[in-house]
Design an enzyme around this catalytic site. Sequence first.
Site, PDB file in Angstrom:
ATOM      1  N   LYS A  99     -58.376   6.376 -29.415  1.00 20.46           N
ATOM      2  CA  LYS A  99     -59.830   6.334 -29.602  1.00 20.46           C
ATOM      3  C   LYS A  99     -60.450   5.425 -28.551  1.00 20.46           C
ATOM      4  CE  LYS A  99     -63.356   5.299 -33.107  1.00 20.46           C
ATOM      5  NZ  LYS A  99     -63.608   4.870 -34.506  1.00 20.46           N
ATOM      6  N   SER A 174     -66.220   8.059 -36.922  1.00 19.86           N
ATOM      7  CA  SER A 174     -66.487   7.972 -35.501  1.00 19.86           C
ATOM      8  C   SER A 174     -65.287   8.346 -34.634  1.00 19.86           C
ATOM      9  CB  SER A 174     -66.933   6.551 -35.142  1.00 19.86           C
ATOM     10  OG  SER A 174     -65.914   5.610 -35.466  1.00 19.86           O
ATOM     11  N   SER A 198     -64.138   5.984 -40.735  1.00 18.79           N
ATOM     12  CA  SER A 198     -64.076   6.686 -39.459  1.00 18.79           C
ATOM     13  C   SER A 198     -62.715   7.232 -39.056  1.00 18.79           C
ATOM     14  CB  SER A 198     -64.610   5.787 -38.338  1.00 18.79           C
ATOM     15  OG  SER A 198     -65.998   5.608 -38.481  1.00 18.79           O
TER      16      SER A 198
END
Length: 519
Positions: A99, A174, A198
Amino acid sequence: MSVRRPSVDEISSAAAHFGLTLNAEDREEFAGLVDGALGSYDVVDELYAASATPVAPARESTPASVDGSNPLGAWYMRTSITADEPGDTRLAGRRVAIKDNVAVAGVPMMNGSRSMEGFIPARDATVVSRLLDAGAEIAGKAVCEDLCFSGSSFTPASGPVRNPWDPGREAGGSSGGSAALVANGDVDLAIGGDQGGSIRIPASFCGVVGHKPTFGLVPYTGAFPIERTVDHVGPITRTVADAALMLSVIAGADGLDPRQPEGITPSDYLSGLADGVQGLRIGVVAEGFGHDASQLEVDAVVQDAARRFADAGAVVEQTSVAWHRDAFHVWNVIATDGGAYQMLDGNGYGLNAGGLYDPEQMAFFAQHRIEHADELSETVKLVALCGHHGVTALGGASYGKARNLVPLIRAAYDQALSDYDVLVMPTLPYVATELPEPGVDRATYVTKALGMLANTAPLDVTGHPALSVPAGEVSGLPVGMMIIGKHFDDATVLRVGHSFEQLVGGFPTPRTASVSASS
């Protein structure tokens, strides 16, 4: 080498901030005193430059364009990074996406935001170092939401991340890029981050496995923070066994993260994975169903999935956690005031805590978040404005009240978990919805970005481990089931998730997935 000195006007501004009344003579005198006090700052700069400044390794990376090689908009940078001499081979040959709020040294890190575009970290995050040492290949950086403050996948500055089950729909956020790449077969494994859901949100929307570990089990060192008390990183994978394997690699103290308690002893999360659920007690939490936003079909899929455990010998009962619905509001105050105070005014790291800081990142973000303030997502702007009011006009008292309620909420889940080995509820109240059109009104934008957090966010403030696994489908789209366990009993959570995976004969993959996109 010297740090910049404040002008007399800046002294006046600082005085006004603290309610001080200074005349012209006062301001001039304080300017001189501040200049002297900043001499220590000069010395620290010199010492840091001589003794502690990191040097980024030379690593190749390629920006990812949204084209045929990146059809979901899920890649930010492409890499092929391996360790010269890995310590073991547990992840040998496995391709991992990181990420893009997690530092990979020498590789640009945008954190989904123009305010971080152009920053190149000099240190690997702890999880990255551990993945490399286990033989993994870092295949690239996965797109995340603007400063990670959205549960949908349309706020990244680089453009939306699309769901491999239906590219017209959200992948979730996210960690949307991480989940989409795993679901689409572009990588074997991915790192996600979780402050309000997330990891679990995109796992649910994309039909993959997402595990938010117990708070503090996995070091957050080297990931861009939002709020120190809710920051988590963890695995996103296709199977529960891969999540357990990945957790075995990345868990444990690193001595650098103040979120981690003393005496963490990570487990071998694979060893008991196949023990099944015979004799386990599973509580289905009533308050996790029937939200205003809930699809009845989603609730039904998860209720049916929970009943499947009884077929394997578990005791499955309905139960209640009365604090669950209110816990979201407690999280909201902590994430809003805490995010404004630490992530924005504190330039990510804030102050007043031990551990390893990234001063280069702090300085970069401090400058660029002001330069690009108008380009921040509407959700980040909302956090800034509401959180600033909470911290200044309300004196941070609401944050203090929320933090004082957390032990009561944690105790409510703990009480339920004294009767049951795990708790179960829908990960999200609905399946992935269509991506919004550009220019959508602000109220719709915020609801779209944050409207799915009711079940996931409470576990970020309580710190309990929570796993999302695919439970079935509604209208051809994945539904996630969330499995919640006792603190640091991630092994049982994963064991129950693996048992469900075996009961249903494995988890499906998107019919539109294209493994060739990884070639």
